[in-house]
Design an enzyme around this catalytic site. Structure first.
Site, PDB file in Angstrom:
ATOM      1  N   GLY A   1      11.908 -28.620  12.760  1.00  0.00           N
ATOM      2  CA  GLY A   1      12.017 -29.553  13.997  1.00  0.00           C
ATOM      3  C   GLY A   1      10.446 -29.361  14.600  1.00  0.00           C
TER       4      GLY A   1
ATOM      5  CE  LYS B   1      18.641 -28.315  12.492  1.00  0.00           C
ATOM      6  NZ  LYS B   1      17.383 -27.870  12.502  1.00  0.00           N
TER       7      LYS B   1
ATOM      8  CD  GLU C   1      18.511 -25.164  14.680  1.00  0.00           C
ATOM      9  OE1 GLU C   1      19.632 -25.649  14.709  1.00  0.00           O
ATOM     10  OE2 GLU C   1      17.435 -25.964  14.758  1.00  0.00           O
TER      11      GLU C   1
ATOM     12  CG  ASN D   1      22.415 -27.897  10.088  1.00  0.00           C
ATOM     13  OD1 ASN D   1      23.056 -29.020  10.905  1.00  0.00           O
ATOM     14  ND2 ASN D   1      20.963 -26.874   9.785  1.00  0.00           N
TER      15      ASN D   1
ATOM     16  CD  GLU E   1      16.620 -23.840   7.728  1.00  0.00           C
ATOM     17  OE1 GLU E   1      16.853 -24.830   6.876  1.00  0.00           O
ATOM     18  OE2 GLU E   1      17.284 -23.613   8.779  1.00  0.00           O
TER      19      GLU E   1
ATOM     20  CB  SER F   1       9.124 -29.891   8.977  1.00  0.00           C
ATOM     21  OG  SER F   1       9.397 -29.743  10.368  1.00  0.00           O
TER      22      SER F   1
ATOM     23  CG  HIS G   1      20.447 -22.843  10.941  1.00  0.00           C
ATOM     24  ND1 HIS G   1      19.672 -23.191  12.264  1.00  0.00           N
ATOM     25  CD2 HIS G   1      19.602 -23.930   9.660  1.00  0.00           C
ATOM     26  CE1 HIS G   1      18.770 -24.485  12.100  1.00  0.00           C
ATOM     27  NE2 HIS G   1      18.742 -24.434  10.748  1.00  0.00           N
TER      28      HIS G   1
HETATM   29  P1  13P Z   1      14.194 -30.173  10.518  1.00  0.00           P
HETATM   30  O1  13P Z   1      14.673 -30.307   8.829  1.00  0.00           O
HETATM   31  O2  13P Z   1      14.689 -31.363  11.284  1.00  0.00           O
HETATM   32  O3  13P Z   1      13.075 -29.244  10.491  1.00  0.00           O
HETATM   33  O4  13P Z   1      15.261 -28.723  10.247  1.00  0.00           O
HETATM   34  C1  13P Z   1      15.294 -28.463   9.350  1.00  0.00           C
HETATM   35  C2  13P Z   1      16.520 -27.304   9.254  1.00  0.00           C
HETATM   36  O5  13P Z   1      16.701 -26.524  10.423  1.00  0.00           O
HETATM   37  C3  13P Z   1      17.449 -27.701   8.199  1.00  0.00           C
HETATM   38  O6  13P Z   1      19.065 -26.372   8.501  1.00  0.00           O
END
Ligand code: 13P
Length: 247
Positions: A171, A11, A96, A9, A165, A209, A94
């Site tokens: 992150g 982002k 976010e 992803n 997640e 992560s 997601h």
């Molecule tokens: P990270 O791998 O940067 O923690 O992000 C995970 C994520 O949100 C994947 O959709």
């Protein structure tokens, strides 16, 4: 047996030059992988990704899609439009988007339904915040999030990919331990089992992560069928190490 799936992803990251370099490195490395692999890029780069990955076993997807059919929805992208270009996956729900765009459980379920209606595979994300985990609400939160999708899709639920997640692991460099993640995956699998007899064949990914050095232990868990990778999907060597761990 379920095949492992690793999804990058990206982002809101990338540029024409960076994407080309990353994908060229992944195309060189993929011969060593035995898992399914996909990358989910920002909308403006999907045409580039589709072109560069054409004819390769690497799939691609979007990071969202509209719950609506084409029409007066400024700024939205319809599942039908993604499908027209050969898009395979759409991430929906997601954390976010849930946190920053106020997306609720029913909207996420409606997006998954729109994706499936246009032959995209929705990757439905669920996960609890740190406060919810500390309050002992992990199970009830992820069950509520998945339940909306199960109710909306009915028997078609077997066609989605689920991604667990935990928000506190995204992150932050703070990964759920393999045991913590497995416990939630087993719970999600049991919930799916009550809804479809195909639950045993469904892929449930872990995200938060995931790196080259913790991926193997996570993927060794009975109900973890791969990963949804954020930061580490932007560096070819890191993403390749995760794909090797899933192979
Ligand atoms: P990270 O791998 O940067 O923690 O992000 C995970 C994520 O949100 C994947 O959709």
């Amino acid at each position: 047996m379920r095949r492992k799936l690793v999804v990058g992803n990206w982002k809101m990251n990338g540029s024409g030059a960076a994407n080309a370099a990353l994908l060229s490195d992944l195309l060189e490395a993929h011969a060593q992988w035995r898992c399914e692999v996909a990358v989910c890029a920002p909308f403006p780069y999907l045409a580039q990704v589709s072109e560069l990955l054409a004819g390769s076993p690497l799939a691609w997807g979007a990071q969202d899609c509209s719950a609506n059919e084409p029409g007066a929805y400024t700024g939205e992208v319809a599942a039908a439009m993604l499908s027209e270009f050969g898009c395979r996956y759409a991430i929906v729900g997601h954390s976010e988007r849930r946190a920053l765009h106020g997306e609720g459980d029913q909207l996420v379920a409606d997006k998954a339904k729109a994706a499936l209606a246009h032959r995209l595979t929705p990757i439905v994300c669920v996960g609890e915040t740190l406060a919810q985990r500390e309050a002992g609400e992990t199970a009830s939160v992820v069950k509520r999030q998945l339940s909306a999708v199960i109710h909306t899709l009915a028997h078609c639920i077997s066609e989605v990919v689920v991604a667990y997640e935990p928000v506190w692991a995204i992150g932050t460099g703070r990964t759920a331990s393999p045991e913590q993640a497995q416990a939630v995956h087993a719970l999600l699998r049991a919930q799916l089992q009550a809804a479809t007899e195909k639950a045993g064949a469904m892929q449930i990914l872990y995200g938060g992560s995931v790196k080259g050095d913790n991926a193997a232990a996570l993927f060794a868990q009975a109900d973890i069928d791969g990963g949804l990778i954020g930061g580490a999907s932007l560096k070819a060597a890191d993403f390749a190490a995760i794909c090797r761990a899933a192979s």
